[in-house]
Design a protein around this motif. Structure first.
Motif, short mmCIF file in Angstrom:
data_model
loop_
_atom_site.label_atom_id
_atom_site.label_comp_id
_atom_site.label_asym_id
_atom_site.label_seq_id
_atom_site.Cartn_x
_atom_site.Cartn_y
_atom_site.Cartn_z
N PHE A 14 0.81 -1.24 0.11
CA PHE A 14 -0.06 -0.13 -0.11
C PHE A 14 1.11 1.15 -0.30
CE2 PHE A 14 -2.04 -3.22 1.62
CZ PHE A 14 -3.03 -3.41 1.75
N VAL A 15 1.13 1.91 -0.98
CA VAL A 15 1.81 3.28 -1.19
C VAL A 15 0.28 4.53 -1.80
CG1 VAL A 15 3.58 2.42 -1.70
CG2 VAL A 15 2.10 2.49 -3.31
N HIS A 16 0.58 5.71 -1.78
CA HIS A 16 0.16 7.04 -2.46
C HIS A 16 0.33 6.96 -3.43
CE1 HIS A 16 -1.89 10.53 -2.51
NE2 HIS A 16 -1.03 11.56 -3.29
N PRO A 52 5.14 -2.20 -14.78
CA PRO A 52 5.46 -3.33 -14.37
C PRO A 52 4.99 -4.08 -12.68
CG PRO A 52 7.23 -2.66 -14.50
CD PRO A 52 6.83 -1.54 -14.57
N GLU A 53 4.67 -5.43 -12.90
CA GLU A 53 4.82 -5.43 -11.43
C GLU A 53 6.02 -5.86 -10.36
OE1 GLU A 53 2.29 -9.70 -11.05
OE2 GLU A 53 2.20 -9.49 -13.82
N GLY A 107 6.09 -9.43 -6.32
CA GLY A 107 5.19 -10.31 -6.64
C GLY A 107 4.46 -9.86 -6.02
N LYS A 108 3.87 -8.76 -4.93
CA LYS A 108 2.62 -8.16 -4.78
C LYS A 108 2.12 -7.20 -4.91
CE LYS A 108 4.77 -9.16 0.27
NZ LYS A 108 4.63 -8.57 1.74
N ARG A 109 0.97 -7.40 -5.05
CA ARG A 109 0.03 -6.75 -5.53
C ARG A 109 0.27 -4.75 -5.09
NH1 ARG A 109 -6.36 -7.26 -5.61
NH2 ARG A 109 -5.66 -6.93 -2.99
N VAL A 110 0.11 -3.85 -5.78
CA VAL A 110 0.56 -2.36 -5.32
C VAL A 110 -1.35 -1.57 -4.93
CG1 VAL A 110 1.54 -0.56 -5.88
CG2 VAL A 110 2.81 -2.52 -6.18
N GLY A 153 -0.65 -6.91 -11.44
CA GLY A 153 -0.23 -6.33 -10.06
C GLY A 153 -0.51 -4.75 -9.68
N TRP A 154 -1.75 -4.45 -10.20
CA TRP A 154 -1.64 -2.99 -9.68
C TRP A 154 -3.32 -2.61 -9.57
CZ3 TRP A 154 1.75 1.14 -8.57
CH2 TRP A 154 2.80 1.15 -9.44
#
Length: 221
Positions: free
Chosen positions: A127-129, A156-157, A161-164, A181-182
């Protein structure tokens, strides 16, 4: 109900849809609610938005990620030269919500803004802004990317390997943008027909509320 991780996109001072979403989601002590930043600026009631989040902090685990608008507000509180430019980026609405004077911002509200994190992660999601650089671990991400970088839908992912899960790049369609991935859940609440979006990351369910507090969802991501 099993514990949930819920992300809420850019709030921008819109207290009515925020309150409606929180009522719909009813977070409990088992839940984690991640606020993706940009709680402040542009909307009619930044003050009450922060008050709602301070109350929410007593109900569940609250994770607050600092956005670029919090960064600007904090800088404005320390430097009158910055304050002048900040007023044109939505800061004037913030000042009005505090009865026309930044000196009226309670210490607890400043402390809340300063408590903002750079990022947060779970076993499956980041999790990011704003964004991340795909080839760098989280602890090496530049602040400019985390708070200011716009996404295009072609990023790109992440190498983990985690979803953003992010906000910042306003989706004027009112529909979250997804690509491999996003997920971007800034659905431009400050637009005329904008909505505030929450994502139950545990169940991949979307919830929204409009300016009048009308709820929408849940809907599959």
């Amino acid at each position: 109900m099993p514990e949930r991780t819920i992300a809420i996109g850019d709030i921008h001072g819109y207290d009515v849809p925020l309150e409606a979403l929180l009522a719909r989601l009813s977070p409990t002590a088992d839940d984690t609610v991640v606020i993706l930043g940009d709680v402040v600026d542009r909307g009619p009631n930044t003050r009450r938005c922060i008050e709602l989040l301070l109350q929410l902090r007593e109900q569940c685990r609250l994770v607050f990620i600092m956005g670029n608008h919090e960064e600007m507000m904090l800088s404005a509180g320390n430097d009158p030269r910055v304050a002048e430019s900040w007023l044109g980026f939505g800061g004037r609405d913030v000042v009005e919500s505090y009865d026309g004077d930044l000196d009226n911002v309670p210490a607890e509200h400043w402390d809340f803004l300063r408590s903002g994190r750079e990022h947060f992660e779970t076993d499956s999601d980041i999790f990011v802004h704003a964004a991340v650089l795909s080839d760098l671990p989280l602890d090496q991400q530049p602040t400019d990317a985390l708070r200011w970088m716009k996404t295009t839908g072609r990023e790109p992912e992440h190498s983990s390997g985690k979803r953003v899960i992010c906000g910042h790049t306003a989706q004027r369609s009112g529909i979250p943008r997804t690509w491999p991935g996003w997920v971007c859940i800034d659905t431009c609440v400050y637009c005329d027909s904008g909505r505030l979006t929450a994502l139950d990351c545990t169940q991949n369910l979307l919830y929204q509320a409009d300016h009048d507090g009308n709820p929408y969802g849940p809907a599959d991501l």
